[in-house]
Design a protein around this motif. Structure first.
Motif: not given
Lengths: 539, 96, 200
Positions: A169, A214-215, A218, A222, A225, A248, A251
């Motif tokens: 970030x 941003x990828x 996330x 994940x 999570x 991901x 990327x």
């Protein structure tokens, strides 16, 4: 020099002095230096971890640590070096120091956001350190956090991935800030074709930071999570597909290597013409190739996955696409060489480090083609060949780019010069040490030595011994270089005049060190950034 | 405070209302069409309608219609990159 | 002192849009997963989608569209100098966000009631594809709901700024940017809705 203007060292801009004058300062120069201090400190930590890895590998079997410790040490080395050192190194630290002045601006577009990014960076770094000492032990996944292992290992991966999220970030906000600054705060008449190439490279980098990071955000969320909720998105037992995680992850992480290398290319593009006393060859192609690299770099991520079980079609396509990225990189190398050709070269330390960059980056880039072509990659995938290639690009490239940038710009900001002879000595030791350390790894990699292994067959030992000895030489070079830089910045000879190197970009028209708002007179934007007519080094 | 006046396009309430009406209508169509089984076409239709709605929001509610060419270009690029990320993943997923 | 406060309207807008791109790509990662798994488990996604409440989903879509309209209207009104109307419409937007969350809560609770939550024993008995479908459902709508909450907080701050005249007819970029954020929240829902509630 002029005593009418106080430098940014004396004037804080917020009325506070001392340490608070720094911690609450929105001045881009102070923030840049604060980034530099932390990331260099973390760099030294990373170097020690690297030395420990090399020492462990000097002989087969246990040498200085057990296997689990070894796993955590190479994970830490990777996480610290990638996320805390290399990604913010040139963009956040050097970029903050230089970018606004090169544009003729007083600061970045969002100074408070800039300070906030720094706090996020510090917070992320601290959290990464917290993850070492809490939970079920230090993360042992490697910096890639590959699933399913990262979902199930009992070590403290959860905290580490949140740290990575925060660091990401911070990187995003810096990129956002720089893009806006370049668009909105250029001095009058600072047209797009007058922007120095370092700033151009940061523009391209900024776009990658905004669109790719941003990828990563996330992806690591994940993992978090999955560890907390156990949804099973990447768990084959629950219908998940671990290969999608790799998609991901890469990327982001493939474009991320361009976040690392593009700014270093920018540094080199700024340094070479100054010491060749010639306008850069192909200004527009270099600027454009930065954008090309940024875009093409987003198309090739799956070349990290040729042996993952991905479809053959994808292997073919991504292998083909990978070669496209080589073109803009090669354009730059040719342009730098063409700039040097028939130049009036003065071998000052910044140039030396920049030349080191070109050589080491070229080795890294060319071996990248072997890895990018699927047929050969199958054989060397996950061997020391990859490790060596990667370090040639990132350490030999970004690392030497950072060293070049520090030798080039730090005298401007500290107003003091280091010992030039000693810095050249440091360079040669570094250069020899670097090649001793990493070149043998190409060979044992080709012979089949797998990466990340704690133990190995005796046939690889010769290579490992040379490599470990090389790591000591390299460390010696680093020690001399840092000693010389620190001593130079604190006690070195005062820099007389504004322009010690005779460069033509705007940061050299400001007082040394620059004042709080950078300029004591209207920036002169009539001149092209590499037009050296009538510019001489101030003695 | 701001000394120079900017030229801002003001979206009229009437236009905003029309856009809202269109969005609601498209939502109704989306739900309606999903009740009919068209096989694969269902996905295509649903995504086309969603994209149309998204375009309306971006162009009018988010004022993109009145922004500079550059702004329009970068918004397009953002979605292009996302399309590439999804599309290129299918080089793998679709050919396993 | 840094009293050189340059109000750069276009810069603030550009910065906000860049931030929105990061939001789009943050969700974008999830959309990559969604499309890949939809390709792998089309039948199971269909079965899963049938179990979601289309009525609540449609209702929430309408609520978010209305809220998008109302924040756009609030911006129009402040540009016309009608502070009171701007305030009212901002309140309406916050209200819509609240209704959305209430509906979401009802919906999730119903799912929990049926034994469906991440890694629940019931889900583990279902097919892999359904597990993935509901996993994505909870993660994506959950992440979206988080953005709704953040949006509510941001809009509440805007109410404060409106009251204090920090946002006024001349200087309204803060409200515009908050509006942009809110529209992105709506935009993502525009795609989530057919992908989860209407899959065939």
């Amino acid at each position: 020099m002029s005593n009418s203007t106080l430098s940014f060292w004396e004037e804080t801009g917020n009325g506070r002095t001392g340490i608070m004058g720094w911690l609450t300062s929105t001045d881009h120069k102070r923030i840049g230096l604060m980034y530099l201090y932390i990331l260099l400190a973390m760099f030294i930590v990373g170097v020690f971890l690297g030395l420990a890895i090399r020492l462990e590998l000097i002989a087969p079997g246990r040498t200085i640590m057990d296997a689990q410790t070894y796993n955590t040490v190479f994970t830490l080395h990777g996480v610290i070096m990638i996320f805390i050192v290399v990604i913010p190194s040139i963009p956040a630290a050097i970029g903050n120091l230089v970018l606004p002045i090169q544009l003729g601006a007083e600061d970045v577009a969002f100074p408070r956001l800039n300070l906030f990014s720094w706090y996020l960076y510090v917070g992320g770094t601290l959290l990464a350190l917290v993850s070492l000492f809490t939970g079920g032990g230090t993360p042992d996944t490697g910096w890639t956090f590959y699933v399913p292992f990262s979902e199930f290992t009992t070590t403290n991966v959860s905290v580490a991935v949140i740290a990575v999220f925060i660091l990401g970030f911070s990187s995003i906000l810096t990129g956002l800030n720089f893009i806006t600054t370049i668009h909105r705060l250029r001095a009058p008449d600072m047209t797009w074709t007058k922007i120095p190439l370092f700033t151009w490279s940061l523009y391209a980098t900024g776009w990658i930071q905004v669109l790719a990071t941003p990828v990563l955000g996330i992806t690591v969320l994940l993992i978090f999570a999955e560890r907390v909720l156990g949804v099973g998105l990447f768990d084959p037992n629950k219908g998940g597909d671990p290969i999608l995680y790799q998609h991901l992850f890469w990327i982001y992480s493939h474009p991320a290597v361009y976040i690392m290398i593009l700014p270093a290319m920018g540094v080199v593009s700024d340094i070479i013409p100054v010491f060749a006393r010639k306008p850069i060859f192909g200004y527009k192609t270099i600027a454009f190739s930065s954008l090309m690299i940024a875009f093409a770099g987003s198309l090739v991520w799956a070349h990290h996955m040729f042996t993952s079980g991905m479809s053959d079609t994808a292997v073919l396509i991504f292998s083909l696409l990978t070669f496209i990225v080589a073109i803009p990189s090669a354009i730059k190398v040719f342009n730098w060489t063409a700039t040097l050709y028939k130049g009036s070269i003065s071998v000052e330390p910044p140039l030396l480090y920049a030349l080191g960059f070109i050589f080491l980056f070229s080795v890294g880039g060319l071996t990248g083609l072997i890895l990018g072509s699927a047929g050969t990659d199958i054989h060397v995938h996950d061997t020391y060949f990859v490790v060596s290639h990667f370090h040639y690009v990132i350490f030999g490239g970004t690392g030497f780019g950072l060293f070049a940038a520090m030798h080039f710009w730090l005298p401007k900001y500290y107003g003091r010069m280091y010992d030039k002879t000693l810095s050249k000595v440091a360079f040669y030791i570094l250069f020899v040490g670097f090649n001793l350390l990493y070149f043998p790894l190409f060979i044992i990699g080709l012979q089949g030595m797998p990466r990340r292994y704690y133990d190995y067959l005796p046939q690889y030992q010769d290579g490992h011994i040379i490599s470990t000895v090389g790591s000591w030489v390299l460390a010696l070079g680093l020690a001399i270089m840092f000693y010389n830089l620190i001593k130079g910045c604190l006690k070195g000879e005062k820099v007389n005049g504004r322009n010690p190197w005779g460069a033509a970009t705007l940061e050299w028209t400001t007082p040394t060190p620059p004042p709080l708002l950078n300029f004591d007179r209207e920036p002169d934007t009539s001149r092209k950034p590499y037009d050296f007519k009538g510019v001489t080094p101030d003695e | 405070m701001s000394e120079h006046k900017h030229e801002h396009h003001i979206l009229s309430i009437k236009t905003a209302g029309i856009i809202l009406g269109l969005l609601l209508l498209l939502t109704a169509i989306t739900v309606g069409v999903s009740r009919i089984n068209l096989g694969f076409l269902n996905v295509a239709v649903a995504m086309t309608l969603a994209t149309t709605k998204a375009l309306l929001v971006i162009l009018f509610f988010m004022h993109m219609k009145y922004e500079s060419r550059f702004m329009q270009a970068i918004v397009f690029m953002c979605f292009l990159i996302l399309a590439i990320f999804i599309g290129f993943t299918f080089f793998d997923v679709a050919y396993r | 002192m840094s009293n050189h406060v340059h109000k750069d309207y276009a810069g603030a807008k550009l910065g906000m849009w860049l931030f929105l791109f990061t939001e789009v790509l943050l969700f974008g990662g999830m959309f990559v997963l969604y499309s890949a798994y939809f390709h792998e488990y089309p039948r199971e996604f269909h079965i899963g989608g049938k179990q979601l409440d289309v009525v609540i989903g449609t209702l929430n879509t309408v609520v978010l569209l209305l809220s998008s309209f109302s924040i756009a209207a609030a911006i129009t009104y402040i540009q016309q100098g009608k502070k009171k109307l701007a305030l009212i419409y901002t309140y309406l937007t916050i209200g819509a966000a609240f209704i959305f969350l209430v509906n979401k809560t009802i919906e999730w609770r119903a799912k929990f009631h049926h034994g469906i939550w991440p890694d629940s024993p019931h889900l583990r008995e279902l097919s892999h594809g359904e597990n993935i479908f509901f996993g994505l459902y909870f993660l994506m709508t959950g992440l979206h709901a988080l953005h709704v909450i953040i949006g509510m907080v941001v809009l509440s701050v805007m109410v404060y700024f409106l009251k204090k005249d920090v946002i006024n007819q001349q200087d309204f970029v803060k409200l515009e940017n908050a509006g942009l954020y809110w529209h992105i929240v709506d935009l993502i829902w525009i795609f989530l809705f057919p992908l989860f509630y209407l899959v065939l």
